[in-house]
Write a protein that holds these residues in place. Structure first.
Motif, PDB file in Angstrom:
ATOM      1  N   MET A   1      -0.545 -11.274   1.647  1.00  0.00           N
ATOM      2  CA  MET A   1      -0.229  -9.893   1.290  1.00  0.00           C
ATOM      3  C   MET A   1      -0.228  -9.743  -0.233  1.00  0.00           C
ATOM      4  N   THR A   2      -0.769  -8.662  -0.701  1.00  0.00           N
ATOM      5  CA  THR A   2      -0.697  -8.355  -2.115  1.00  0.00           C
ATOM      6  C   THR A   2       0.645  -7.704  -2.411  1.00  0.00           C
ATOM      7  N   GLN A   3       0.910  -7.511  -3.712  1.00  0.00           N
ATOM      8  CA  GLN A   3       2.167  -6.883  -4.103  1.00  0.00           C
ATOM      9  C   GLN A   3       2.299  -5.515  -3.432  1.00  0.00           C
ATOM     10  N   THR A   4       3.462  -5.213  -2.923  1.00  0.00           N
ATOM     11  CA  THR A   4       3.673  -4.001  -2.126  1.00  0.00           C
ATOM     12  C   THR A   4       4.084  -2.822  -2.992  1.00  0.00           C
ATOM     13  N   PRO A   5       3.228  -1.771  -3.070  1.00  0.00           N
ATOM     14  CA  PRO A   5       3.689  -0.557  -3.750  1.00  0.00           C
ATOM     15  C   PRO A   5       4.718   0.158  -2.883  1.00  0.00           C
ATOM     16  N   ARG A   6       5.628   0.846  -3.504  1.00  0.00           N
ATOM     17  CA  ARG A   6       6.650   1.551  -2.726  1.00  0.00           C
ATOM     18  C   ARG A   6       6.082   2.816  -2.089  1.00  0.00           C
ATOM     19  N   ALA A   7       5.080   3.407  -2.722  1.00  0.00           N
ATOM     20  CA  ALA A   7       4.453   4.584  -2.126  1.00  0.00           C
ATOM     21  C   ALA A   7       2.950   4.517  -2.369  1.00  0.00           C
ATOM     22  N   VAL A   8       2.185   4.848  -1.342  1.00  0.00           N
ATOM     23  CA  VAL A   8       0.727   4.881  -1.444  1.00  0.00           C
ATOM     24  C   VAL A   8       0.266   6.304  -1.170  1.00  0.00           C
ATOM     25  N   VAL A   9      -0.644   6.791  -1.985  1.00  0.00           N
ATOM     26  CA  VAL A   9      -1.283   8.081  -1.757  1.00  0.00           C
ATOM     27  C   VAL A   9      -2.750   7.814  -1.467  1.00  0.00           C
ATOM     28  N   LEU A  28       9.447   6.390  -8.095  1.00  0.00           N
ATOM     29  CA  LEU A  28       8.802   5.511  -7.134  1.00  0.00           C
ATOM     30  C   LEU A  28       7.632   4.784  -7.784  1.00  0.00           C
ATOM     31  N   ASP A  29       7.344   3.600  -7.255  1.00  0.00           N
ATOM     32  CA  ASP A  29       6.179   2.819  -7.680  1.00  0.00           C
ATOM     33  C   ASP A  29       4.997   3.336  -6.857  1.00  0.00           C
ATOM     34  N   VAL A  30       4.093   4.080  -7.488  1.00  0.00           N
ATOM     35  CA  VAL A  30       3.054   4.813  -6.763  1.00  0.00           C
ATOM     36  C   VAL A  30       1.659   4.279  -7.078  1.00  0.00           C
ATOM     37  N   THR A  31       0.895   4.043  -6.018  1.00  0.00           N
ATOM     38  CA  THR A  31      -0.523   3.707  -6.168  1.00  0.00           C
ATOM     39  C   THR A  31      -1.334   4.728  -5.395  1.00  0.00           C
ATOM     40  N   LEU A  32      -2.323   5.326  -6.065  1.00  0.00           N
ATOM     41  CA  LEU A  32      -3.234   6.267  -5.421  1.00  0.00           C
ATOM     42  C   LEU A  32      -4.589   5.601  -5.251  1.00  0.00           C
ATOM     43  N   GLU A 246      -7.893  -5.127   2.357  1.00  0.00           N
ATOM     44  CA  GLU A 246      -6.566  -5.638   2.029  1.00  0.00           C
ATOM     45  C   GLU A 246      -5.500  -4.737   2.619  1.00  0.00           C
ATOM     46  N   GLU A 247      -4.339  -5.326   2.891  1.00  0.00           N
ATOM     47  CA  GLU A 247      -3.227  -4.562   3.439  1.00  0.00           C
ATOM     48  C   GLU A 247      -2.129  -4.395   2.395  1.00  0.00           C
ATOM     49  N   TYR A 248      -1.566  -3.183   2.390  1.00  0.00           N
ATOM     50  CA  TYR A 248      -0.485  -2.858   1.458  1.00  0.00           C
ATOM     51  C   TYR A 248       0.670  -2.279   2.253  1.00  0.00           C
ATOM     52  N   ASN A 249       1.861  -2.800   2.052  1.00  0.00           N
ATOM     53  CA  ASN A 249       3.049  -2.243   2.682  1.00  0.00           C
ATOM     54  C   ASN A 249       3.687  -1.218   1.748  1.00  0.00           C
ATOM     55  N   ALA A 250       4.232  -0.177   2.333  1.00  0.00           N
ATOM     56  CA  ALA A 250       4.839   0.870   1.519  1.00  0.00           C
ATOM     57  C   ALA A 250       5.983   1.519   2.269  1.00  0.00           C
ATOM     58  N   ASP A 251       6.949   2.025   1.525  1.00  0.00           N
ATOM     59  CA  ASP A 251       8.041   2.771   2.129  1.00  0.00           C
ATOM     60  C   ASP A 251       7.574   4.145   2.589  1.00  0.00           C
ATOM     61  N   ALA A 252       6.498   4.658   1.946  1.00  0.00           N
ATOM     62  CA  ALA A 252       5.948   5.958   2.326  1.00  0.00           C
ATOM     63  C   ALA A 252       4.462   5.980   1.996  1.00  0.00           C
ATOM     64  N   VAL A 253       3.704   6.643   2.864  1.00  0.00           N
ATOM     65  CA  VAL A 253       2.276   6.850   2.637  1.00  0.00           C
ATOM     66  C   VAL A 253       1.996   8.337   2.744  1.00  0.00           C
ATOM     67  N   VAL A 254       1.342   8.884   1.748  1.00  0.00           N
ATOM     68  CA  VAL A 254       0.919  10.282   1.779  1.00  0.00           C
ATOM     69  C   VAL A 254      -0.591  10.299   1.989  1.00  0.00           C
ATOM     70  N   VAL A 255      -1.021  10.813   3.122  1.00  0.00           N
ATOM     71  CA  VAL A 255      -2.444  10.922   3.422  1.00  0.00           C
ATOM     72  C   VAL A 255      -2.937  12.254   2.870  1.00  0.00           C
TER      73      VAL A 255
END
Length: 425
Positions: A1-9, A28-32, A246-255
């Motif tokens: 697993m790669t480093q987990t962002p807290r939120a993914v957009v 939040l730690d956000v990756t788009l 790759e897989e990323y875990n997040a507390d929230a995902v905004v599609v």
């Protein structure tokens, strides 16, 4: 697993950029992730040989509430269109404008054959009614919805006004010349037209997502391009996003992808996928040609040929190199004609509108065939659209398809989705 962002957009269109900015701004730690090489989604500008071509004809209404909250207008250097439009048919052109904001056009407006005295009075009454309304309440109206055509017929507008002005004008806004779109779209946009002038940034519509992206970065969001989200799953508490294997875990995902992709990723059946399509073709003309529109759109009063033409370089000289002019024609729907055939039709249409002139020098510079320019908005659809929390758990939706099809709808949806995440998490 790669480093987990807290939120993914997922998705770098207007909705995703606004959501990323507000989530990052809240700590939040956000990756788009954006699958293409640039932000903007359907709002983009292609530059080539000194020309600027927006992806389909688009404008910004500065009076849109969320647009005013999210954008810095001074930085965009907005260039406004003149109020109203030029209505064209074979052998004639006439001007219809707002006499208050454009008093020089008053004589032409008063003598316009497409607008009767009764229509003018009805427009004034409707304008007075709409400017007094809260724009955000329009789509929340519990009363029955109807089509734009029925809305206007019920208020007594003449056939000629509806068919030769409103049909092409709102054909350009809703890509639906039949006026079968929800009347709420008409009410909202007509109000916006009364309170501001449609405009475009001097460097093209891409300046809008570029500014939003910069705001997201300043807030702390990370934007990664060429990275497509191919799967989203959730155990109810945490979400997993698959992107480029790759897989990323997040507390929230905004599609915040386009509607078809969002439906595929989330399984939400209420995401609308019935599309309105169009073809926008750009042309170069020699400098000094001029369409004599006074920075107004040219509306086709008939159903033959393009729905409307736009004098881009007359409104924004930076859209074309010195010594040239740039115009565009938009055809509604998916067209079977070739690019050359469409250009020939545009040339013939112009020569019918300007019978004393020839347009042999018209040169095609770009053609955009946009299969999903908007989602269809028949009466009643807005009550059926999904909300930001519809997928459930830590997965959220952001996109104009959760509000209404527009730049305002997209930006508002990003704010609403971010607020939902912050309230829940």
């Amino acid at each position: 697993m790669t480093q987990t962002p807290r939120a993914v957009v997922a998705g770098g269109g207007l909705a995703g950029l606004v959501a990323a900015r507000h989530l990052a701004g809240a700590g939040l730690d956000v990756t788009l992730f954006e699958r293409s090489g640039n932000v903007g989604g359907r709002v983009w500008t292609h530059e080539r040989k000194g020309f600027r071509f927006d992806r389909g004809f688009q404008v910004l209404f500065p009076s849109y509430p969320t647009v005013r909250q999210e954008l810095e207008f001074d930085t965009l250097d907005l260039r406004p269109f003149a109020p109203g439009a030029c209505i064209a048919r074979p052998g004639s052109r006439s001007t219809l404008s707002d006499p208050i904001r454009d008093p020089r056009a008053l004589p032409a407006t008063l003598t316009n054959e497409h607008v009767s005295t009764g229509d003018a009075l009805r427009i004034a009454r409707l304008a007075l009614e709409l400017v007094r309304r809260d724009p955000e309440a329009i789509f929340e109206d519990p009363g029955p919805d109807t089509t734009i055509e029925s809305f206007l017929r019920e208020r007594g507008f003449s056939d000629r006004f509806v068919e030769e002005f409103v049909a092409p004008f709102y054909g350009g806004i809703t890509l639906d010349r039949s006026l079968s779109t929800s009347s709420r779209v008409f009410e909202y946009t007509f109000r916006a037209l009364l309170t501001s002038r449609a405009a475009v940034p001097a460097t093209g519509m891409a300046a809008i997502p570029a500014q939003l992206a910069q705001k997201a970065r300043v807030a702390g969001a990370s934007l990664e391009f060429g990275t497509e989200v191919t799967a989203v799953s959730s155990d109810g508490e945490e979400a997993t996003v698959t992107a480029v294997g790759e897989e990323y875990n997040a507390d929230a995902v905004v599609v915040a992808t386009d509607p078809p992709a969002a439906r595929e990723l989330t399984g939400v059946e209420s995401i609308p996928t019935d599309a309105r399509a169009c073809v926008t073709q750009y042309y170069e003309l020699p400098g000094g040609t001029g369409l004599e529109t006074g920075k107004r759109l040219l509306l086709n009063a008939t159903e033959d040929g393009p729905n409307h033409l736009v004098p881009h370089s007359e409104v924004v000289p930076e859209y074309a190199p010195d010594g040239t002019e740039l115009i565009s024609a938009t055809y509604l729907g998916e067209r079977e004609e070739s690019d050359d055939e469409l250009a020939a039709t545009t040339r013939e249409t112009l020569e019918s509108w300007y019978p004393d002139r020839r347009f042999d020098a018209l040169e095609t510079r770009r053609t955009d065939r946009i299969e999903f320019a908007q989602f269809a908005q028949p009466p009643g659809i807005h009550e059926r659209l999904p909300g930001p929390r519809t997928p459930g758990g830590p997965v959220y939706l952001a996109g104009d398809y959760t509000r209404w099809s527009s730049i305002q709808g997209a930006m508002k949806s990003g704010r609403v989705a971010a607020r939902a995440v912050l309230e829940d998490r």
